[in-house]
Scaffold this motif. Structure first.
Motif, short mmCIF file in Angstrom:
data_model
loop_
_atom_site.label_atom_id
_atom_site.label_comp_id
_atom_site.label_asym_id
_atom_site.label_seq_id
_atom_site.Cartn_x
_atom_site.Cartn_y
_atom_site.Cartn_z
N ALA A 1 57.68 4.03 17.59
CA ALA A 1 57.19 5.34 17.47
C ALA A 1 55.95 5.28 17.02
CB ALA A 1 58.19 6.06 16.43
N MET A 2 54.81 6.00 17.24
CA MET A 2 53.44 5.94 16.58
C MET A 2 53.33 7.18 15.92
SD MET A 2 52.12 4.65 20.58
CE MET A 2 50.32 4.92 20.06
N CYS A 3 52.43 6.88 15.05
CA CYS A 3 52.15 8.04 14.00
C CYS A 3 50.58 8.14 13.92
CB CYS A 3 52.44 7.66 12.46
SG CYS A 3 54.20 7.49 12.19
N THR A 4 50.12 9.39 13.93
CA THR A 4 48.59 9.72 13.64
C THR A 4 48.22 9.56 12.13
OG1 THR A 4 49.18 11.98 13.77
CG2 THR A 4 48.28 11.11 15.75
N PRO A 5 47.08 9.08 11.81
CA PRO A 5 46.70 9.17 10.19
C PRO A 5 46.58 10.44 9.61
CG PRO A 5 44.83 8.30 11.56
CD PRO A 5 46.03 8.59 12.49
N ALA A 6 47.32 10.61 8.70
CA ALA A 6 47.24 12.29 8.12
C ALA A 6 45.95 12.73 7.61
CB ALA A 6 48.26 12.35 7.04
N VAL A 7 45.67 12.41 6.41
CA VAL A 7 44.40 12.91 5.81
C VAL A 7 43.37 11.93 4.93
CG1 VAL A 7 45.37 15.48 5.66
CG2 VAL A 7 45.82 13.60 3.73
N ILE A 8 42.28 12.00 4.76
CA ILE A 8 41.64 11.56 3.77
C ILE A 8 40.79 12.81 3.29
CG2 ILE A 8 39.75 9.86 3.00
CD1 ILE A 8 40.50 8.44 5.67
N GLY A 9 41.45 13.71 2.31
CA GLY A 9 41.24 15.06 1.69
C GLY A 9 41.88 15.98 2.65
N GLU A 10 42.18 17.03 1.83
CA GLU A 10 43.00 18.04 2.41
C GLU A 10 42.38 19.43 2.61
OE1 GLU A 10 47.23 18.10 1.03
OE2 GLU A 10 46.52 16.91 -0.68
N ARG A 11 41.26 19.49 2.62
CA ARG A 11 40.49 20.56 2.86
C ARG A 11 40.85 21.24 4.37
NH1 ARG A 11 35.58 18.37 0.21
NH2 ARG A 11 35.69 19.17 -1.95
N SER B 1 43.16 9.82 15.62
CA SER B 1 44.24 10.13 15.99
C SER B 1 44.45 10.77 17.35
CB SER B 1 44.32 11.76 15.31
OG SER B 1 44.64 11.41 13.68
N GLN B 2 43.26 11.37 18.12
CA GLN B 2 43.26 11.17 19.47
C GLN B 2 43.43 10.10 20.37
OE1 GLN B 2 43.56 14.53 20.51
NE2 GLN B 2 44.28 13.49 22.48
N LYS C 1 48.33 16.31 12.76
CA LYS C 1 48.52 18.09 12.73
C LYS C 1 49.63 18.60 11.90
CE LYS C 1 50.12 20.97 16.73
NZ LYS C 1 50.92 21.81 15.82
N SER C 2 50.56 17.91 11.62
CA SER C 2 51.47 18.32 10.64
C SER C 2 51.12 18.68 9.38
CB SER C 2 52.86 17.33 10.74
OG SER C 2 53.36 17.09 11.79
N GLY D 1 54.44 15.69 0.01
CA GLY D 1 53.85 14.82 1.12
C GLY D 1 54.88 13.84 1.86
N ASN D 2 55.53 12.98 0.67
CA ASN D 2 56.41 12.28 1.20
C ASN D 2 57.67 13.00 2.03
OD1 ASN D 2 56.09 9.13 0.22
ND2 ASN D 2 55.45 10.20 -1.69
N GLN D 3 58.27 13.96 1.44
CA GLN D 3 59.32 14.87 2.06
C GLN D 3 58.67 15.17 3.68
OE1 GLN D 3 62.30 15.41 0.70
NE2 GLN D 3 62.61 15.62 3.01
N LEU D 4 57.59 15.65 3.54
CA LEU D 4 56.92 16.12 5.05
C LEU D 4 57.00 14.88 5.99
CD1 LEU D 4 55.62 18.40 6.79
CD2 LEU D 4 53.59 17.73 5.84
N VAL D 5 56.73 13.76 5.60
CA VAL D 5 56.44 12.69 6.43
C VAL D 5 57.77 12.20 6.62
CG1 VAL D 5 56.08 10.23 6.39
CG2 VAL D 5 54.26 11.69 5.58
N ALA D 6 58.83 12.36 5.76
CA ALA D 6 60.40 11.97 5.91
C ALA D 6 60.91 12.78 7.25
CB ALA D 6 61.12 11.70 4.76
N ASP D 7 60.73 14.23 6.97
CA ASP D 7 61.01 15.05 7.99
C ASP D 7 60.67 14.90 9.06
OD1 ASP D 7 62.61 16.56 6.00
OD2 ASP D 7 61.00 18.18 5.36
N GLU D 8 59.10 14.70 9.63
CA GLU D 8 58.43 14.54 10.60
C GLU D 8 59.01 13.34 11.32
OE1 GLU D 8 56.54 17.18 12.18
OE2 GLU D 8 57.34 18.15 10.28
#
Length: 225
Positions: A136-146, A161-162, A180-181, A210-217
């Motif tokens: 399973a492949m993940c895209t990198p989430a963020v370097i800054g949340e704006r 990510s693309q 995206k998430s 953030g950890n919960q979101l990653v676990a869920d996704e």
């Protein structure tokens, strides 16, 4: 007749062995950088996933193994895949990499160019395919949340990510689109356009939400594998 009895004996031996193999927990290795390294600590996404499985009565069905090292880029993963992944004989590998390939370009000039990123990623996938390991492949989430794309590395993160999305589509592999998430979550929960403290502690590493979101996704995808 003797031949029939011989094959019957073999079948009686093979059936219990097959049942034993099927009862073994599904072994999942999470392969990545410092985000994954921290995921095995209390509150980390691997720990949270284990807690989720326990609540669902599935704890004995899965074995979750963290294989994250801080600062790693995609070629670091390739260099250590034999010892840290293949030697563990997993059924599934979750690849979560890309932040340092982007981030280190600006911070220390040691990032990974897009073409090299793809080549090393493809080399990883080839190794896992040869070993009959699902990926399973993940895209990198963020370097800054704006959320207005004013974070310094947003352009590169979107690009890499693309590249991962395209590679997952090309290879026919499951995608966990954390990029995206995280953006979707921040659009709903970051009304003041803060650069951290929504899903991260420091713009990159995960807080509890953030950890919960990653676990869920991740679990959304992994439960179907």
């Amino acid at each position: 007749m003797k031949s029939f009895i011989h094959y019957l004996k073999l079948a009686l031996v093979a059936i219990p062995l097959l049942a034993f193999q099927q009862d073994k927990p599904l072994r999942i290795v999470f392969f990545g950088d410092s985000i994954t390294q921290a995921a095995v600590k209390p509150g980390g996404y691997i720990v949270k996933m284990g807690e989720m499985l326990e609540k669902q009565g599935l704890k004995d069905k899965y074995e979750l193994i963290g294989a994250g090292i801080g600062g790693n880029k995609v070629y670091d993963l390739y260099l250590r895949l034999e010892e840290d992944v293949l030697a563990k004989q997993p059924n599934i590998v979750v690849i979560y990499v890309g932040v340092n390939d982007v981030w280190h370009k600006a911070s220390s000039g040691t990032g990974t160019d897009p073409d090299k990123f793809v080549r090393f990623y493809e080399a990883l996938l080839k190794k896992f395919k040869a070993a009959n390991i699902r990926v399973a492949m993940c895209t990198p989430a963020v370097i800054g949340e704006r959320t207005d794309f004013s974070n310094q590395q947003d352009g590169d993160l979107n690009r890499y990510s693309q590249l991962i999305r395209d590679l997952a589509k090309k290879q026919g592999l499951p995608l966990i689109d954390l990029r995206k998430s995280f953006l979707d979550y921040n659009l709903k929960n970051n009304a003041t356009n803060d650069e951290k403290n929504i899903l991260t502690t420091d713009r990159v590493h995960l807080n509890d939400a953030g950890n919960q979101l990653v676990a869920d996704e991740m679990w959304k995808v992994l439960k179907g594998m």
